[in-house]
Design an enzyme around this catalytic site. Structure first.
Site, PDB file in Angstrom:
ATOM      1  N   ASP A   1     -26.718  14.843   7.268  1.00 21.36           N
ATOM      2  CA  ASP A   1     -27.868  13.968   7.530  1.00 21.36           C
ATOM      3  C   ASP A   1     -28.418  14.194   8.931  1.00 21.36           C
ATOM      4  OD1 ASP A   1     -28.153  12.689   5.176  1.00 21.36           O
ATOM      5  OD2 ASP A   1     -26.841  11.019   5.673  1.00 21.36           O
TER       6      ASP A   1
ATOM      7  N   LYS B   1     -28.219   2.568  -2.663  1.00 23.96           N
ATOM      8  CA  LYS B   1     -28.377   3.997  -2.952  1.00 23.96           C
ATOM      9  C   LYS B   1     -27.001   4.566  -3.300  1.00 23.96           C
ATOM     10  CE  LYS B   1     -30.151   8.307  -1.017  1.00 23.96           C
ATOM     11  NZ  LYS B   1     -29.030   9.087  -1.491  1.00 23.96           N
TER      12      LYS B   1
ATOM     13  N   GLU C   1     -28.139   7.877 -11.680  1.00 22.17           N
ATOM     14  CA  GLU C   1     -27.087   8.548 -10.924  1.00 22.17           C
ATOM     15  C   GLU C   1     -25.765   8.522 -11.679  1.00 22.17           C
ATOM     16  OE1 GLU C   1     -28.548   9.586  -8.209  1.00 22.17           O
ATOM     17  OE2 GLU C   1     -27.042  10.024  -6.674  1.00 22.17           O
TER      18      GLU C   1
ATOM     19  N   CYS D   1     -28.464  47.430  14.475  1.00 16.17           N
ATOM     20  CA  CYS D   1     -27.500  46.329  14.362  1.00 16.17           C
ATOM     21  C   CYS D   1     -27.173  46.087  12.893  1.00 16.17           C
ATOM     22  CB  CYS D   1     -28.050  45.052  14.987  1.00 16.17           C
ATOM     23  SG  CYS D   1     -26.919  43.655  14.780  1.00 16.17           S
TER      24      CYS D   1
ATOM     25  N   LYS E   1     -30.730   5.014   5.365  1.00 17.20           N
ATOM     26  CA  LYS E   1     -29.340   5.466   5.382  1.00 17.20           C
ATOM     27  C   LYS E   1     -28.444   4.565   6.225  1.00 17.20           C
ATOM     28  CE  LYS E   1     -29.439   9.190   2.878  1.00 17.20           C
ATOM     29  NZ  LYS E   1     -28.600  10.275   3.241  1.00 17.20           N
TER      30      LYS E   1
ATOM     31  N   TYR F   1     -32.088   4.180 -12.515  1.00 17.04           N
ATOM     32  CA  TYR F   1     -32.991   3.631 -11.506  1.00 17.04           C
ATOM     33  C   TYR F   1     -34.399   4.215 -11.572  1.00 17.04           C
ATOM     34  CZ  TYR F   1     -31.298   7.862  -9.172  1.00 17.04           C
ATOM     35  OH  TYR F   1     -30.944   9.151  -8.892  1.00 17.04           O
TER      36      TYR F   1
ATOM     37  N   ASP G   1     -21.155  14.400   5.025  1.00 12.38           N
ATOM     38  CA  ASP G   1     -22.511  13.959   4.703  1.00 12.38           C
ATOM     39  C   ASP G   1     -23.242  13.500   5.953  1.00 12.38           C
ATOM     40  OD1 ASP G   1     -21.878  14.457   2.148  1.00 12.38           O
ATOM     41  OD2 ASP G   1     -21.972  12.396   1.435  1.00 12.38           O
TER      42      ASP G   1
ATOM     43  N   GLU H   1     -32.778  -1.412  -3.510  1.00 13.11           N
ATOM     44  CA  GLU H   1     -31.572  -1.192  -4.333  1.00 13.11           C
ATOM     45  C   GLU H   1     -30.552  -0.438  -3.512  1.00 13.11           C
ATOM     46  OE1 GLU H   1     -32.744   1.360  -7.557  1.00 13.11           O
ATOM     47  OE2 GLU H   1     -33.209  -0.302  -8.893  1.00 13.11           O
TER      48      GLU H   1
ATOM     49  N   ARG I   1     -30.332  17.630 -11.833  1.00 20.20           N
ATOM     50  CA  ARG I   1     -31.569  17.857 -11.092  1.00 20.20           C
ATOM     51  C   ARG I   1     -31.813  19.336 -10.812  1.00 20.20           C
ATOM     52  NH1 ARG I   1     -32.645  14.928  -5.472  1.00 20.20           N
ATOM     53  NH2 ARG I   1     -30.963  16.225  -4.739  1.00 20.20           N
TER      54      ARG I   1
ATOM     55  N   CYS J   1     -22.988  44.595  16.977  1.00 23.10           N
ATOM     56  CA  CYS J   1     -23.331  45.979  17.301  1.00 23.10           C
ATOM     57  C   CYS J   1     -23.135  46.319  18.773  1.00 23.10           C
ATOM     58  CB  CYS J   1     -24.774  46.298  16.879  1.00 23.10           C
ATOM     59  SG  CYS J   1     -26.005  45.526  17.940  1.00 23.10           S
TER      60      CYS J   1
ATOM     61  N   LEU K   1     -35.670  11.949  -1.884  1.00 24.74           N
ATOM     62  CA  LEU K   1     -36.250  10.860  -1.101  1.00 24.74           C
ATOM     63  C   LEU K   1     -36.253  11.241   0.367  1.00 24.74           C
ATOM     64  CD1 LEU K   1     -34.323   7.826  -2.675  1.00 24.74           C
ATOM     65  CD2 LEU K   1     -36.732   8.394  -2.996  1.00 24.74           C
TER      66      LEU K   1
ATOM     67  N   ASP L   1     -24.168   7.129  -4.126  1.00 23.62           N
ATOM     68  CA  ASP L   1     -23.902   8.491  -3.681  1.00 23.62           C
ATOM     69  C   ASP L   1     -23.240   9.278  -4.808  1.00 23.62           C
ATOM     70  OD1 ASP L   1     -23.845  10.602  -2.041  1.00 23.62           O
ATOM     71  OD2 ASP L   1     -22.207   9.894  -0.772  1.00 23.62           O
TER      72      ASP L   1
ATOM     73  N   CYS M   1     -24.238  41.578  21.581  1.00 23.26           N
ATOM     74  CA  CYS M   1     -24.148  41.219  20.168  1.00 23.26           C
ATOM     75  C   CYS M   1     -22.716  41.462  19.687  1.00 23.26           C
ATOM     76  CB  CYS M   1     -25.136  42.053  19.368  1.00 23.26           C
ATOM     77  SG  CYS M   1     -24.921  41.892  17.591  1.00 23.26           S
TER      78      CYS M   1
ATOM     79  N   LYS N   1     -38.540   0.819  -2.726  1.00 28.90           N
ATOM     80  CA  LYS N   1     -39.587   1.432  -3.540  1.00 28.90           C
ATOM     81  C   LYS N   1     -40.726   0.444  -3.759  1.00 28.90           C
ATOM     82  CE  LYS N   1     -35.727   2.603  -6.394  1.00 28.90           C
ATOM     83  NZ  LYS N   1     -35.167   3.109  -7.641  1.00 28.90           N
TER      84      LYS N   1
ATOM     85  N   CYS O   1     -30.088  39.572  19.635  1.00 24.87           N
ATOM     86  CA  CYS O   1     -29.563  40.928  19.741  1.00 24.87           C
ATOM     87  C   CYS O   1     -30.746  41.888  19.805  1.00 24.87           C
ATOM     88  CB  CYS O   1     -28.713  41.210  18.508  1.00 24.87           C
ATOM     89  SG  CYS O   1     -28.426  42.961  18.243  1.00 24.87           S
TER      90      CYS O   1
HETATM   91  S1  IVH Z   1     -35.190   6.286  -6.677  1.00 26.31           S
HETATM   92  C1  IVH Z   1     -38.396  10.157  -6.979  1.00 26.31           C
HETATM   93  N1  IVH Z   1     -33.101   4.765  -6.452  1.00 26.31           N
HETATM   94  O1  IVH Z   1     -30.830   9.504  -4.093  1.00 26.31           O
HETATM   95  C2  IVH Z   1     -36.982   9.801  -6.833  1.00 26.31           C
HETATM   96  N2  IVH Z   1     -32.785   7.090  -6.108  1.00 26.31           N
HETATM   97  O2  IVH Z   1     -31.307  11.121  -1.747  1.00 26.31           O
HETATM   98  C3  IVH Z   1     -36.749   8.341  -7.060  1.00 26.31           C
HETATM   99  N3  IVH Z   1     -30.469   7.728  -5.637  1.00 26.31           N
HETATM  100  O3  IVH Z   1     -32.825  11.892  -5.683  1.00 26.31           O
HETATM  101  C4  IVH Z   1     -35.365   8.016  -6.781  1.00 26.31           C
HETATM  102  N4  IVH Z   1     -29.608   5.713  -5.760  1.00 26.31           N
HETATM  103  O4  IVH Z   1     -30.714  10.959  -6.912  1.00 26.31           O
HETATM  104  C5  IVH Z   1     -33.554   6.021  -6.392  1.00 26.31           C
HETATM  105  N5  IVH Z   1     -31.361   3.268  -6.329  1.00 26.31           N
HETATM  106  C6  IVH Z   1     -31.800   4.516  -6.267  1.00 26.31           C
HETATM  107  C7  IVH Z   1     -30.943   5.606  -5.987  1.00 26.31           C
HETATM  108  C8  IVH Z   1     -31.480   6.890  -5.907  1.00 26.31           C
HETATM  109  C9  IVH Z   1     -29.350   6.996  -5.562  1.00 26.31           C
HETATM  110  C10 IVH Z   1     -30.496   9.190  -5.423  1.00 26.31           C
HETATM  111  C11 IVH Z   1     -31.472   9.977  -6.249  1.00 26.31           C
HETATM  112  C12 IVH Z   1     -32.368  10.665  -5.243  1.00 26.31           C
HETATM  113  C13 IVH Z   1     -31.457  10.749  -4.081  1.00 26.31           C
HETATM  114  C14 IVH Z   1     -32.183  11.001  -2.793  1.00 26.31           C
END
Ligand code: IVH
Length: 691
Positions: free
Chosen positions: A46, A127, A185, A443, A325, A237, A42, A125, A148, A422, A92, A129, A419, A301, A437
C-alpha cells in the site's frame, strides 16, 4: 519515513521514482495475484501505491502508461479456462487520511455540479481482504464463476466455486433478473487459515502467507475436491451485467441480495455526511480484531445508481467509490544485505534483503530502498535492525533504522559507482535520483532486460523464450539485438543443452508466429523509457505505420516544427514522454535496429480502441460554452471512454464542436472551417444517452 516528500521531488527524481514504483508494484502484483505468494506485506505494498499516487498527483505529466494506477490486478494464470468479463472488474482507489475522504466527496460533488451542502447518500461497508469473484446466474441458477484476473479476463473457476458453502447454487425468493452477474469477495476466516496452515506444515507443504493468499490458493486448485476441503466464504457487494436493474440504490440492493440467499458485507451503514462515514470507519477499526475474517479498511460508495452512472470510471477505478484503508502495521527485523538490481535502462535499484518477519499477517523478506539518497538519508546500514511497515494493503518499506540496536563497528552503506553486472561506471546525471550504468549495449543486465521486455507477453509474446534462455543465448553470442531473434535457426538451438528437437521446433515456430505484430505492441516492445502500453497505443493510432512514425519523430526533433506540436497535442503524451520518444527515434543506433527489425516483420496497424462502434470513436471533440446536464469534466471523461479525443481548440481535424450556453469564438471558428457543430442535446443523442 525519511524519503523525499512528494512535494519536494524534482521532476527527474519523480520520473525515476515512478518508474521504479511501476516496476516494483508490477512484480509484487504478479507475486501476489499470479502465484499467491507475496514477497512483502500488504501495508508495504500500500505504501508503494500511495507513494506512486502522491507523486502522480503532483506530476500528472509523468504518469506512466504502465503505472500501477492504470492497471487492475494481474493477468490470469494458466490452467483454467478464460472468461471475458462482460463489464470489466475494476479496482478501487485508496484513501488513507480523513482528508482524502473529504476530497473524494468534494470531487464527486464538483463532478456532478452539486452544491457543497446538497444531500448525498453514501453506503459504507467493511472492505474484506479476499479476492473478488464474479458469479453468473441464469434463470436463478449459478452457471459460471470467474476470478477478476486482469479485470478484462479472469479464470473460469466454476467447478471450484460450486463447492463454496455460503453462496446460493440457486437464487432464493423471487424478483431476480433472468440473467445477473453478482460480484463479491471470496475469503477465508482467520481461524480456518491457521488450521489450514497447520495441516500444510504437517504435510510438509509451504504455509500460506495470509488468509487472502490461502483463499486464492484454495480457489485456484485444479482439483475441485481440494477446494471443497478448504473452508471458503463469500460476501456479495456488487454486480456486473444484469438483464434488468437490481434496484435504484446500493442500500436497497443489499437487502435484495440477502433475500436471494447471499451474505452481504457487515458491518455496513447508510451515511448522510462525512462525519457519519468517518465515524463508521473508526467504529469498524475498533471492531476489527473481533471479526472472524480480515478486513483492510472500509469502502464508501455513492448509493444512487443514477449518480454512479454519471460519475463513471477513471482508468482502473470508479469515481463513485473509494477504499479508506486502515493504518500501517509495523515490525522490526534485521537488514541482511542490500542487493543492487540493474534494469532495462541501466537504473541501479537497491533492494533490502530482510530477515523474514510477519507484518500484519504477511511474511516480509524484501523491501525496496528506492535509491542512493534514500539510503543515505535514512543512514540504513547492513546489519541494522530496521522498522518495516506495510500500510493497509500495500508494499513493504524500510521506515528507519533503530539507532539503539546498531551493531558496533557498522559502517555507512556506500552505494556502488560501478555496475554490479558489467563493471562499467554508474553515473548520476545532475538532478537525477537514479544512478545508471553507462555500459549500454555491453551491459548484460540491460541487454538481457531489454530482450526480456521485447519477448514479453504484451510485446512480441514469444512463447518458450524464457528469461534463462535469453541469458544463455546472449552469453553465447546468439542474440545481441532484438532482430537477432528472428535470425535464429533450428540448428542454433536443437543441439544446445536442455533443448530437444521438439522444444527447439516449438520455439522457432513461436518466433515465426510473432513476426506478424500490431504497431502498438511493436512500439511497446522497443522498451522506450517512459513509453508503456498506453503511450504505444496512442502513437500507433496517431501515426498508423512505422514509417510515418519514424518520419514524424525525426521531424519532431525540431521543437518549433509542426510535428513536435502534433506529438505534444496527443492527449496523454506529456513533454517528458515526448522527449524520450523523439530521443529514441533519432538515435542512429536505434534507427539501424529498427530498419533491421522492419525487414523481418509484418507490422499491422493498431486495433481500433475499445470504444469502437460509437460514432465518436477516434474523433476529436471540442466542448465550448456552459453545458447544462453535465460538467465539463464529466463530458470529457464520457467522450474519452467512447474513444474520442478531447481537445481545447478547434482545427480542421476537429470532428465535432459541442456548444453549450454562451459559446463564443470556438463556435464561430467551427462554422468557418466547416466542422460539425452540435448542441448538447444533439451530442447526447449521438452518444446515445438521454438528456
Ligand atoms: S465495491 C468497482 N465493496 O476491494 C468495484 N469492493 O481493493 C466495486 N472489496 O476490487 C467494488 N470489500 O474486490 C467493494 N465492500 C466492498 C469490498 C470490495 C472488498 C474488494 C474488491 C475491490 C477491491 C479493491
Amino acid at each position: 519515513m525519511t524519503q523525499i516528500p512528494a512535494a519536494d521531488l524534482t521532476p527527474e527524481q519523480a520520473a525515476g521514482e515512478l518508474k521504479r514504483l511501476a516496476k516494483d508494484i508490477a512484480r509484487h502484483d504478479a507475486a501476489y495475484h499470479g502465484k499467491d505468494d507475496p514477497e512483502i506485506s500488504d501495508a508495504d505494498y500500500d505504501a508503494l501505491r500511495r507513494r506512486n499516487e502522491a507523486i502522480e498527483a503532483r506530476f500528472p505529466d509523468l504518469v506512466l502508461p504502465d503505472s500501477p494506477s492504470q492497471q487492475v490486478g494481474a493477468r490470469p494464470a494458466s490452467g483454467f479456462g478464460e472468461v471475458r468479463h462482460a463489464l470489466p472488474m475494476l479496482s478501487l482507489n485508496n484513501a488513507f487520511a480523513d482528508d482524502d475522504v473529504a476530497e473524494f466527496l468534494g470531487r464527486i460533488r464538483r463532478f456532478l455540479g452539486m452544491g457543497e451542502d446538497a444531500a448525498l447518500d453514501m453506503v459504507a461497508e467493511a472492505k474484506i481482504d479476499g479476492l473478488s469473484l464474479s458469479l453468473l446466474y441464469k434463470t436463478g441458477k449459478l452457471v459460471q464463476a470467474a476470478t477478476r484476473g486482469d479485470g478484462a479476463k479472469g479464470e473460469n473457476v466454476t467447478a471450484n466455486v460450486k463447492t463454496v458453502g455460503d453462496l446460493p447454487a440457486h437464487l432464493k425468493g423471487k424478483g431476480w433478473p433472468e440473467a445477473a452477474e453478482i460480484r463479491g469477495e471470496v475469503f477465508m476466516r482467520r481461524a480456518d487459515f491457521l488450521a489450514l496452515n497447520e495441516r500444510q506444515e504437517k504435510a510438509g507443504l509451504k504455509p500460506f502467507a495470509n488468509p487472502r493468499n490461502a483463499a486464492a490458493g484454495s480457489l485456484r486448485q485444479l482439483d475441485a475436491s481440494i477446494t471443497a476441503s478448504r473452508p471458503l466464504h463469500f460476501m456479495a457487494y456488487h454486480w456486473g451485467e444484469v438483464s434488468a436493474p437490481l434496484g435504484a440504490g446500493i442500500w436497497e440492493i443489499r437487502q435484495r441480495l440477502a433475500a436471494w440467499g447471499f451474505k452481504v458485507n457487515e458491518p455496513a451503514r447508510l451515511c448522510q455526511s462525512l462525519e457519519d462515514m468517518l465515524d463508521f470507519y473508526r467504529a469498524t477499526l475498533e471492531d476489527r480484531p473481533e471479526l472472524a475474517h480480515d478486513i483492510d479498511g472500509v469502502v464508501y460508495k455513492v448509493n444512487d445508481l443514477t449518480l454512479q452512472d454519471r460519475l463513471g470510471f477513471v482508468s482502473r477505478a470508479p469515481r463513485w467509490a473509494i477504499a479508506h484503508k486502515f493504518p500501517a502495521e509495523r515490525a522490526q527485523t534485521r537488514l541482511k544485505a542490500i542487493d543492487i538490481q540493474v534494469g532495462r535502462t541501466g537504473a541501479l535499484t537497491p533492494v533490502a534483503r530482510l530477515e523474514p518477519v510477519t507484518v500484519g499477517g504477511v511474511v516480509v523478506s524484501n523491501a525496496t530502498l528506492h535509491n542512493e539518497d534514500e539510503i543515505a538519508r535514512k543512514d540504513v546500514r547492513i546489519g541494522d535492525t530496521v522498522i518495516v511497515q506495510r500500510a493497509g494493503d500495500v508494499i513493504p518499506q524500510v521506515v528507519e533504522a533503530v539507532a539503539k540496536k546498531r551493531p558496533k563497528g557498522s559502517k555507512p552503506y556506500i552505494f556502488p559507482t560501478t555496475c554490479p553486472v558489467c563493471g562499467s561506471h554508474a553515473v548520476r546525471e545532475p538532478g537525477e535520483a537514479v544512478r545508471r550504468c553507462t555500459g549500454g549495449l555491453i551491459c548484460a543486465a540491460q541487454a538481457v532486460e531489454r530482450l526480456k521486455h521485447f519477448v514479453s507477453r504484451d510485446a512480441f509474446d514469444i512463447e518458450g523464450m524464457g528469461a534463462k534462455h535469453i541469458v544463455a543465448f546472449w552469453r553465447d553470442g546468439l542474440i545481441e539485438t532484438p532482430a537477432d531473434i528472428f535470425r535464429l535457426k533450428l540448428s542454433d538451438i536443437d543441439q544446445r543443452e536442455g533443448w530437444g528437437g521438439k522444444s527447439a521446433h516449438n520455439l522457432i515456430d513461436s518466433i515465426g508466429d510473432s513476426r506478424r505484430i500490431t504497431l502498438d505492441r511493436f512500439i511497446y516492445a522497443l522498451g522506450i523509457r517512459l513509453a508503456g502500453q498506453a503511450t504505444a497505443k496512442l502513437l500507433a493510432r496517431n501515426y498508423t505505420t512505422l514509417d510515418a512514425l519514424i518520419e514524424a519523430m525525426t521531424a519532431a526533433a525540431d521543437p518549433e516544427s509542426a510535428a513536435s506540436a502534433e506529438l505534444l497535442g496527443i492527449d496523454g503524451i506529456g513533454p517528458g514522454v515526448a522527449a524520450e520518444i523523439v530521443g529514441f527515434f533519432t538515435e542512429p543506433r536505434n534507427r539501424e535496429i529498427l530498419a533491421d527489425l522492419a525487414q523481418a516483420l509484418a507490422i499491422e496497424p493498431a486495433p481500433a480502441p475499445s470504444g469502437a462502434g460509437s460514432p465518436v470513436t477516434g474523433k476529436t471533440v471540442v466542448f465550448t460554452g456552459t453545458l447544462e446536464t453535465m460538467t465539463r469534466g464529466e463530458a470529457k471523461a464520457r467522450a474519452e471512454t467512447l474513444g474520442a479525443k478531447v481537445a481545447g481548440s478547434v482545427s480542421k481535424k476537429t470532428g465535432y464542436v459541442v456548444i453549450g450556453a454562451d459559446a463564443g469564438s470556438k463556435a464561430r471558428k467551427a462554422a468557418e472551417l466547416g466542422v460539425t457543430v452540435l448542441s448538447e442535446a444533439e451530442w447526447l443523442a449521438l452518444i446515445d444517452r438521454e438528456a
